[in-house]
Design a protein around this motif. Sequence first.
Motif, mmCIF file in Angstrom:
data_model
loop_
_atom_site.group_PDB
_atom_site.id
_atom_site.type_symbol
_atom_site.label_atom_id
_atom_site.label_comp_id
_atom_site.label_asym_id
_atom_site.label_seq_id
_atom_site.Cartn_x
_atom_site.Cartn_y
_atom_site.Cartn_z
ATOM 1 N N LEU A 221 0.828 -1.196 0.000
ATOM 2 C CA LEU A 221 0.000 0.000 0.000
ATOM 3 C C LEU A 221 0.856 1.237 0.000
ATOM 4 O O LEU A 221 1.932 1.265 0.552
ATOM 5 N N LEU A 222 0.368 2.241 -0.637
ATOM 6 C CA LEU A 222 1.126 3.488 -0.709
ATOM 7 C C LEU A 222 0.169 4.665 -0.689
ATOM 8 O O LEU A 222 -0.704 4.774 -1.523
ATOM 9 N N PRO A 223 0.323 5.526 0.292
ATOM 10 C CA PRO A 223 -0.552 6.691 0.310
ATOM 11 C C PRO A 223 -0.066 7.707 -0.713
ATOM 12 O O PRO A 223 1.102 7.704 -1.069
ATOM 13 N N VAL B 189 -4.666 0.007 7.223
ATOM 14 C CA VAL B 189 -4.427 1.093 6.262
ATOM 15 C C VAL B 189 -2.922 1.366 6.271
ATOM 16 O O VAL B 189 -2.238 0.963 7.207
ATOM 17 N N PRO B 190 -2.405 2.035 5.231
ATOM 18 C CA PRO B 190 -0.963 2.281 5.197
ATOM 19 C C PRO B 190 -0.499 2.932 6.495
ATOM 20 O O PRO B 190 -1.103 3.914 6.943
ATOM 21 N N TYR B 191 0.551 2.382 7.074
ATOM 22 C CA TYR B 191 0.929 2.844 8.417
ATOM 23 C C TYR B 191 1.315 4.305 8.431
ATOM 24 O O TYR B 191 1.163 4.996 9.437
ATOM 25 N N THR B 192 1.810 4.787 7.289
ATOM 26 C CA THR B 192 2.232 6.190 7.232
ATOM 27 C C THR B 192 1.066 7.154 7.436
ATOM 28 O O THR B 192 1.273 8.311 7.783
ATOM 29 N N ARG B 193 -0.155 6.656 7.232
ATOM 30 C CA ARG B 193 -1.312 7.521 7.404
ATOM 31 C C ARG B 193 -1.713 7.687 8.871
ATOM 32 O O ARG B 193 -2.493 8.566 9.220
ATOM 33 N N VAL B 194 -1.204 6.792 9.719
ATOM 34 C CA VAL B 194 -1.645 6.824 11.115
ATOM 35 C C VAL B 194 -0.499 6.889 12.129
ATOM 36 O O VAL B 194 -0.712 7.227 13.288
ATOM 37 N N TRP B 195 0.707 6.603 11.677
ATOM 38 C CA TRP B 195 1.828 6.421 12.596
ATOM 39 C C TRP B 195 2.041 7.616 13.524
ATOM 40 O O TRP B 195 2.225 7.459 14.727
ATOM 41 N N ASP C 207 -8.194 3.404 -3.775
ATOM 42 C CA ASP C 207 -7.500 2.253 -3.219
ATOM 43 C C ASP C 207 -6.213 1.961 -3.976
ATOM 44 O O ASP C 207 -5.196 1.618 -3.379
ATOM 45 N N VAL C 208 -6.276 2.111 -5.269
ATOM 46 C CA VAL C 208 -5.077 1.884 -6.077
ATOM 47 C C VAL C 208 -3.987 2.883 -5.688
ATOM 48 O O VAL C 208 -2.821 2.528 -5.549
ATOM 49 N N LYS C 209 -4.399 4.117 -5.465
ATOM 50 C CA LYS C 209 -3.426 5.149 -5.096
ATOM 51 C C LYS C 209 -2.736 4.862 -3.768
ATOM 52 O O LYS C 209 -1.716 5.451 -3.451
ATOM 53 N N SER C 210 -3.349 4.021 -2.935
ATOM 54 C CA SER C 210 -2.770 3.802 -1.607
ATOM 55 C C SER C 210 -1.915 2.542 -1.534
ATOM 56 O O SER C 210 -1.589 2.069 -0.449
ATOM 57 N N ARG C 211 -1.524 2.017 -2.667
ATOM 58 C CA ARG C 211 -0.703 0.800 -2.650
ATOM 59 C C ARG C 211 0.785 1.097 -2.609
ATOM 60 O O ARG C 211 1.231 2.051 -3.207
ATOM 61 N N GLY C 212 1.514 0.253 -1.915
ATOM 62 C CA GLY C 212 2.970 0.381 -1.956
ATOM 63 C C GLY C 212 3.631 0.534 -0.598
ATOM 64 O O GLY C 212 4.832 0.361 -0.477
ATOM 65 N N VAL C 213 2.842 0.859 0.416
ATOM 66 C CA VAL C 213 3.395 0.991 1.768
ATOM 67 C C VAL C 213 2.655 -0.033 2.631
ATOM 68 O O VAL C 213 1.459 -0.214 2.479
ATOM 69 N N PRO C 214 3.356 -0.722 3.539
ATOM 70 C CA PRO C 214 2.649 -1.737 4.342
ATOM 71 C C PRO C 214 1.559 -1.132 5.222
ATOM 72 O O PRO C 214 1.688 0.013 5.673
ATOM 73 N N VAL C 215 0.518 -1.898 5.447
ATOM 74 C CA VAL C 215 -0.506 -1.449 6.390
ATOM 75 C C VAL C 215 0.055 -1.586 7.801
ATOM 76 O O VAL C 215 1.049 -2.278 8.017
ATOM 77 N N LEU C 216 -0.601 -0.917 8.739
ATOM 78 C CA LEU C 216 -0.082 -0.865 10.107
ATOM 79 C C LEU C 216 0.203 -2.251 10.689
ATOM 80 O O LEU C 216 1.252 -2.468 11.293
ATOM 81 N N ASP C 217 -0.699 -3.192 10.501
ATOM 82 C CA ASP C 217 -0.497 -4.542 11.041
ATOM 83 C C ASP C 217 0.791 -5.165 10.515
ATOM 84 O O ASP C 217 1.580 -5.721 11.248
ATOM 85 N N LEU C 218 0.938 -5.063 9.193
ATOM 86 C CA LEU C 218 2.098 -5.675 8.575
ATOM 87 C C LEU C 218 3.369 -4.950 8.994
ATOM 88 O O LEU C 218 4.393 -5.575 9.265
ATOM 89 N N PHE C 219 3.283 -3.641 9.079
ATOM 90 C CA PHE C 219 4.443 -2.860 9.502
ATOM 91 C C PHE C 219 4.905 -3.305 10.894
ATOM 92 O O PHE C 219 6.092 -3.516 11.126
#
Length: 333
Positions: A14-16, A61-67, A179-191
């Motif tokens: 995922l990537l934001p 969701v991509p971790y960068t959006r919430v970290w 959703d496509v735009k948010s691909r490329g960065v791991p989601v929080l769980d995976l991170f």
Amino acid sequence: MSPWSWFLLQTLCLLPTGAASRRGAPGAANCELKPQQSELNSFLWTIKRDPPSYFFGTIHVPYTRVWDFIPDNSKEAFLQSNTVYFELDLTDPYTISALTSCQMLPQGENLQDVLPRDIYCRLKRHLEYVKLMMPLWMTPDQRGKGLYADYLFNAIAGNWERKRPVWVMLMVNSLTEVDVKSRGVPVLDLFLAQEAERLRKQTGAVEKVEEQCHPLNGLNFSQVIFALNQTLLQQESLRAGSLKIPYTTEDLIKHYNCGDLSSVILSHDSSQVPNFINATLLPQERITAQEIDSYLRRELIYKRNERIGKRVKALLEEFPDKGFFFAFGAASQ
Ligand SMILES: *[C@@H]1O[C@H](CO)[C@@H](O)[C@H](O)[C@H]1NC(C)=O
Ligand SMILES: *[C@@H]1O[C@H](CO)[C@@H](O)[C@H](O)[C@H]1NC(C)=O
Ligand SMILES: *[C@@H]1O[C@H](CO)[C@@H](O)[C@H](O)[C@H]1NC(C)=O
């Protein structure tokens, strides 16, 4: 990303839009957020024992959006804990292959043989549209990271003709522009799982792939066709410009960043299925939608909570000297 695409493991890439922009990013929390760490709400619960153990509510969701909105006490608890448990072990290749095979039709079957002709043709047409749009949907950031539209399309939708209809339905739901735009960065769980591995913590999982996968495969044929039909109708309206889907992933991020637990939990997305109930449905269709919804709530929320609860309790009792950090989806527990 759609909250329910958890099952598709698209959580893996995922990537934001603009991974570097944080608080000012579009869709960033716009509640009355206090920037002081001490005033951030958290999704952390402490189990008082020595050493303490913790529950932490994550989000897909991509971790960068919430970290930046996760308080230091939660990050500290993670660092202090030697043993980290997740729902599934996402870093184990077996998990990924088991999820993939669980989504497949029985050997020798194809969607074309299984679906009503009208649905199959609309599905094919829609995926052709998505494939065409993919290069336009991707961001310069994504391209800069070497993500190609063809690659991304195949990663998400490749082999779609072999998937069970219910998984194709979830896949279609996650193939929208945002959703496509948010691909490329791991989601929080995976991170967190990757961090746990990097920090050489002991890790584990409380669920088996089958326990997450089988409930969805348990919907019957008419229910699945109904859901797929509704999903396609929704996407077709979207394409025709006659419908604007409320952007629920953004809402979820906002509520999470605001520490707004009840909204995250009560959000309809918590049952991880598309919301058809409020669409304009005929009385019989409304009943079908409600049956699907209550089936999935029972299977994916209530029964699951009980199962997970028992396993957590057993772990805590078996290892009284261990400091556990349990990271489970806040929006699905
Ligand atoms: C599917 O399940 C619903 C709800 O339990 C039921 O009413 C319906 O008859 C079932 N359909 C088939 C084809 O089994
Ligand atoms: C799909 O839904 C529409 C609208 O509710 C309905 O008219 C149509 O018959 C459905 N198609 C199938 C194949 O179920
Ligand atoms: C259902 O739709 C109505 C009218 O569009 C809207 O006012 C209401 O908030 C919706 N309810 C839910 C639960 O989404």
